[in-house]
Scaffold this motif. Structure first.
Motif, PDB file in Angstrom:
ATOM      1  N   ILE A   1       0.829  -1.215   0.000  1.00  0.00           N
ATOM      2  CA  ILE A   1       0.000   0.000   0.000  1.00  0.00           C
ATOM      3  C   ILE A   1       0.858   1.257   0.000  1.00  0.00           C
ATOM      4  O   ILE A   1       0.523   2.263  -0.636  1.00  0.00           O
ATOM      5  N   SER A   2       1.986   1.186   0.682  1.00  0.00           N
ATOM      6  CA  SER A   2       2.854   2.375   0.737  1.00  0.00           C
ATOM      7  C   SER A   2       3.406   2.748  -0.640  1.00  0.00           C
ATOM      8  O   SER A   2       3.806   3.896  -0.866  1.00  0.00           O
ATOM      9  N   GLU A   3       3.406   1.790  -1.566  1.00  0.00           N
ATOM     10  CA  GLU A   3       3.940   2.041  -2.910  1.00  0.00           C
ATOM     11  C   GLU A   3       2.850   2.403  -3.921  1.00  0.00           C
ATOM     12  O   GLU A   3       3.148   2.725  -5.079  1.00  0.00           O
ATOM     13  N   LEU A   4       1.571   2.350  -3.508  1.00  0.00           N
ATOM     14  CA  LEU A   4       0.476   2.545  -4.454  1.00  0.00           C
ATOM     15  C   LEU A   4       0.315   3.969  -4.994  1.00  0.00           C
ATOM     16  O   LEU A   4      -0.128   4.132  -6.136  1.00  0.00           O
ATOM     17  N   PRO A   5       0.621   5.023  -4.231  1.00  0.00           N
ATOM     18  CA  PRO A   5       0.373   6.377  -4.761  1.00  0.00           C
ATOM     19  C   PRO A   5       1.001   6.622  -6.130  1.00  0.00           C
ATOM     20  O   PRO A   5       0.436   7.349  -6.957  1.00  0.00           O
ATOM     21  N   GLY A   6       2.138   5.996  -6.393  1.00  0.00           N
ATOM     22  CA  GLY A   6       2.785   6.195  -7.687  1.00  0.00           C
ATOM     23  C   GLY A   6       2.076   5.513  -8.837  1.00  0.00           C
ATOM     24  O   GLY A   6       2.403   5.755 -10.010  1.00  0.00           O
ATOM     25  N   ASP A   7       1.084   4.648  -8.512  1.00  0.00           N
ATOM     26  CA  ASP A   7       0.376   3.893  -9.551  1.00  0.00           C
ATOM     27  C   ASP A   7      -0.912   4.570 -10.024  1.00  0.00           C
ATOM     28  O   ASP A   7      -1.559   4.065 -10.942  1.00  0.00           O
ATOM     29  N   VAL A   8      -1.311   5.660  -9.383  1.00  0.00           N
ATOM     30  CA  VAL A   8      -2.577   6.307  -9.761  1.00  0.00           C
ATOM     31  C   VAL A   8      -2.323   7.769 -10.111  1.00  0.00           C
ATOM     32  O   VAL A   8      -1.289   8.354  -9.761  1.00  0.00           O
ATOM     33  N   ALA A   9      -3.299   8.342 -10.812  1.00  0.00           N
ATOM     34  CA  ALA A   9      -3.198   9.755 -11.181  1.00  0.00           C
ATOM     35  C   ALA A   9      -3.162  10.618  -9.925  1.00  0.00           C
ATOM     36  O   ALA A   9      -3.776  10.262  -8.908  1.00  0.00           O
ATOM     37  N   PRO A  10      -2.442  11.751  -9.978  1.00  0.00           N
ATOM     38  CA  PRO A  10      -2.321  12.614  -8.798  1.00  0.00           C
ATOM     39  C   PRO A  10      -3.667  12.986  -8.183  1.00  0.00           C
ATOM     40  O   PRO A  10      -3.792  13.045  -6.951  1.00  0.00           O
ATOM     41  N   GLU A  11      -4.691  13.214  -9.002  1.00  0.00           N
ATOM     42  CA  GLU A  11      -5.982  13.639  -8.460  1.00  0.00           C
ATOM     43  C   GLU A  11      -6.709  12.525  -7.696  1.00  0.00           C
ATOM     44  O   GLU A  11      -7.694  12.778  -7.003  1.00  0.00           O
ATOM     45  N   LEU A  12      -6.234  11.269  -7.830  1.00  0.00           N
ATOM     46  CA  LEU A  12      -6.872  10.158  -7.117  1.00  0.00           C
ATOM     47  C   LEU A  12      -6.119   9.746  -5.853  1.00  0.00           C
ATOM     48  O   LEU A  12      -6.571   8.858  -5.122  1.00  0.00           O
ATOM     49  N   ARG A  13      -5.016  10.399  -5.594  1.00  0.00           N
ATOM     50  CA  ARG A  13      -4.184   9.956  -4.468  1.00  0.00           C
ATOM     51  C   ARG A  13      -4.864  10.208  -3.117  1.00  0.00           C
ATOM     52  O   ARG A  13      -4.718   9.431  -2.179  1.00  0.00           O
ATOM     53  N   GLY A  14      -5.609  11.285  -3.004  1.00  0.00           N
ATOM     54  CA  GLY A  14      -6.324  11.548  -1.750  1.00  0.00           C
ATOM     55  C   GLY A  14      -7.377  10.481  -1.481  1.00  0.00           C
ATOM     56  O   GLY A  14      -7.508   9.982  -0.355  1.00  0.00           O
ATOM     57  N   LEU A  15      -8.112  10.112  -2.538  1.00  0.00           N
ATOM     58  CA  LEU A  15      -9.115   9.066  -2.411  1.00  0.00           C
ATOM     59  C   LEU A  15      -8.464   7.722  -2.095  1.00  0.00           C
ATOM     60  O   LEU A  15      -8.943   6.947  -1.250  1.00  0.00           O
ATOM     61  N   LEU A  16      -7.345   7.443  -2.760  1.00  0.00           N
ATOM     62  CA  LEU A  16      -6.611   6.202  -2.495  1.00  0.00           C
ATOM     63  C   LEU A  16      -6.173   6.138  -1.032  1.00  0.00           C
ATOM     64  O   LEU A  16      -6.281   5.092  -0.382  1.00  0.00           O
ATOM     65  N   ALA A  17      -5.689   7.278  -0.512  1.00  0.00           N
ATOM     66  CA  ALA A  17      -5.244   7.309   0.885  1.00  0.00           C
ATOM     67  C   ALA A  17      -6.400   6.992   1.835  1.00  0.00           C
ATOM     68  O   ALA A  17      -6.232   6.266   2.820  1.00  0.00           O
ATOM     69  N   THR A  18      -7.601   7.508   1.517  1.00  0.00           N
ATOM     70  CA  THR A  18      -8.773   7.225   2.359  1.00  0.00           C
ATOM     71  C   THR A  18      -9.108   5.741   2.328  1.00  0.00           C
ATOM     72  O   THR A  18      -9.348   5.119   3.362  1.00  0.00           O
ATOM     73  N   LEU A  19      -9.123   5.152   1.133  1.00  0.00           N
ATOM     74  CA  LEU A  19      -9.460   3.739   0.990  1.00  0.00           C
ATOM     75  C   LEU A  19      -8.439   2.833   1.675  1.00  0.00           C
ATOM     76  O   LEU A  19      -8.799   1.889   2.385  1.00  0.00           O
ATOM     77  N   THR A  20      -7.170   3.111   1.452  1.00  0.00           N
ATOM     78  CA  THR A  20      -6.143   2.234   2.026  1.00  0.00           C
ATOM     79  C   THR A  20      -6.059   2.393   3.539  1.00  0.00           C
ATOM     80  O   THR A  20      -5.706   1.444   4.244  1.00  0.00           O
ATOM     81  N   SER A  21      -6.426   3.580   4.049  1.00  0.00           N
ATOM     82  CA  SER A  21      -6.463   3.755   5.500  1.00  0.00           C
ATOM     83  C   SER A  21      -7.516   2.841   6.115  1.00  0.00           C
ATOM     84  O   SER A  21      -7.273   2.183   7.138  1.00  0.00           O
TER      85      SER A  21
END
Length: 339
Positions: free
Chosen positions: A197-217
């Motif tokens: 999960i710590s490596e996932l932000p680089g796999d998505v578009a910048p505008e989805l990183r906040g949403l990704l952080a919420t989901l992975t939390s």
């Protein structure tokens, strides 16, 4: 037969008779019921030695002898033959468990089976999330700003969490995140999820990183398991059949309600498929020192996942109980591997 071997035979006979009758056992009864090949006087001498060694005790004057915790322990350690399941028992277990529709059903059926076979309290631990692998992650839109996160493991365990999002999210974004999470986490152990999960932000578009952080939390919080949903308990009413063995049954019932106590007992067996027996004072919880606990781990594809067990009186048929705990643990593991 050496005197030491004969002494062990006398101990086995005392344990067998006490389990059967719940009455102190005397030397004449042993001579009458068991082919020990010696006189009652010799048996009395052997019983005196066993008592000096703390393996049997006299509950009151002029009574026969009963096994102590140490006597039961030596008896169990000397067991070489467990009482095998009959063909009818094997067929009944397999047919009953094979009809289970999902993981919850498997574990509830396993508990009912074990409680019925042993006439004791049965307990089964859910497969540990930390030892499971991700089979699938689903994101189900509930509203434009709320999702249902569904985690499905290789053992069939399903965890669901509602995720409140910081704002409206499109169906396309949900699909992209679903694809990313599955492509990176599927078939990986959940124990490895934090690093992945710590490596996932680089796999998505910048505008989805906040949403990704919420989901992975929320996903990481899911991995911090709650003890209350990891145990299935059954057969508590069987304790009433052993009223003479539990003069104070209330503390035992209260201990059974504290599932963390049972988890601690089961956790010590997760890593082994061998049957583990804890007798009397070997159970660290004070309320369980008058009980015996028989447990065995279960798993699939060589991985340990959880444990099953039975709690009952120290005066239990150990050979019978141990074989049935081992059998149910094996069937549970095989059933999960097939799903």
């Amino acid at each position: 037969m050496t005197p030491e071997d004969r002494k062990l035979e006398v101990l086995r006979a005392i344990v067998a008779d006490f389990i059967s009758t719940n009455e102190p056992v005397g030397s004449k009864a042993l001579a009458d019921r068991h082919n020990l090949g010696v006189s009652p006087a010799t048996i009395r001498n052997d019983m005196a030695v066993l008592e000096e060694e703390g393996l049997i005790a006299q509950p009151h004057t002029s009574a026969g002898r009963i096994p102590t915790d140490a006597g039961y322990r030596l008896f169990v350690d000397q067991l070489t033959d467990l009482k095998p399941l009959s063909p009818a028992e094997r067929r009944a277990i397999q047919a009953f468990l094979d009809d289970a529709v999902d993981l919850d059903d498997v574990l509830h059926r396993a508990v009912r089976t074990l409680a019925q076979l042993t006439r004791n309290v049965a307990v089964v631990q859910y497969p540990s999330l930390s030892r499971s692998q991700v089979r699938h992650l689903e994101l189900v839109p509930l509203t434009s700003s709320r999702l249902m996160l569904v985690l499905i493991t290789d053992t069939g365990r399903v965890e669901q969490r509602v995720v409140e999002l910081p704002g409206p999210v499109s169906a396309e974004s949900v699909a992209e995140l679903r694809g990313t999470l599955n492509s990176r986490l599927r078939d990986h152990a959940l124990a490895d999820a934090p690093m992945i999960i710590s490596e996932l932000p680089g796999d998505v578009a910048p505008e989805l990183r906040g949403l990704l952080a919420t989901l992975t939390s929320v996903l990481l919080e899911t991995l911090v398991e709650q003890h209350s949903d990891r145990i299935v308990l059954g057969g508590t009413a069987n304790l009433t059949e052993h009223a003479l063995d539990f003069p104070a049954i209330r503390p035992v019932l209260e201990a059974l309600e504290e599932q963390v106590v049972l988890l601690r007992l089961l956790d010590q067996s997760v890593a082994t498929s061998s049957v583990v027996v804890r007798i009397g004072n070997e159970n660290q919880h004070e309320a369980l020192t008058g009980t015996s606990v028989v447990t065995s781990g279960y798993g699939m594809r060589g991985a340990s996942l959880g444990a099953v067990g039975v709690l009952g009186p120290r005066r239990m048929d150990y050979a019978h109980t141990m074989a049935r705990v081992a059998a149910v643990a094996r069937y549970v593991g095989e059933l999960l591997a097939e799903r």
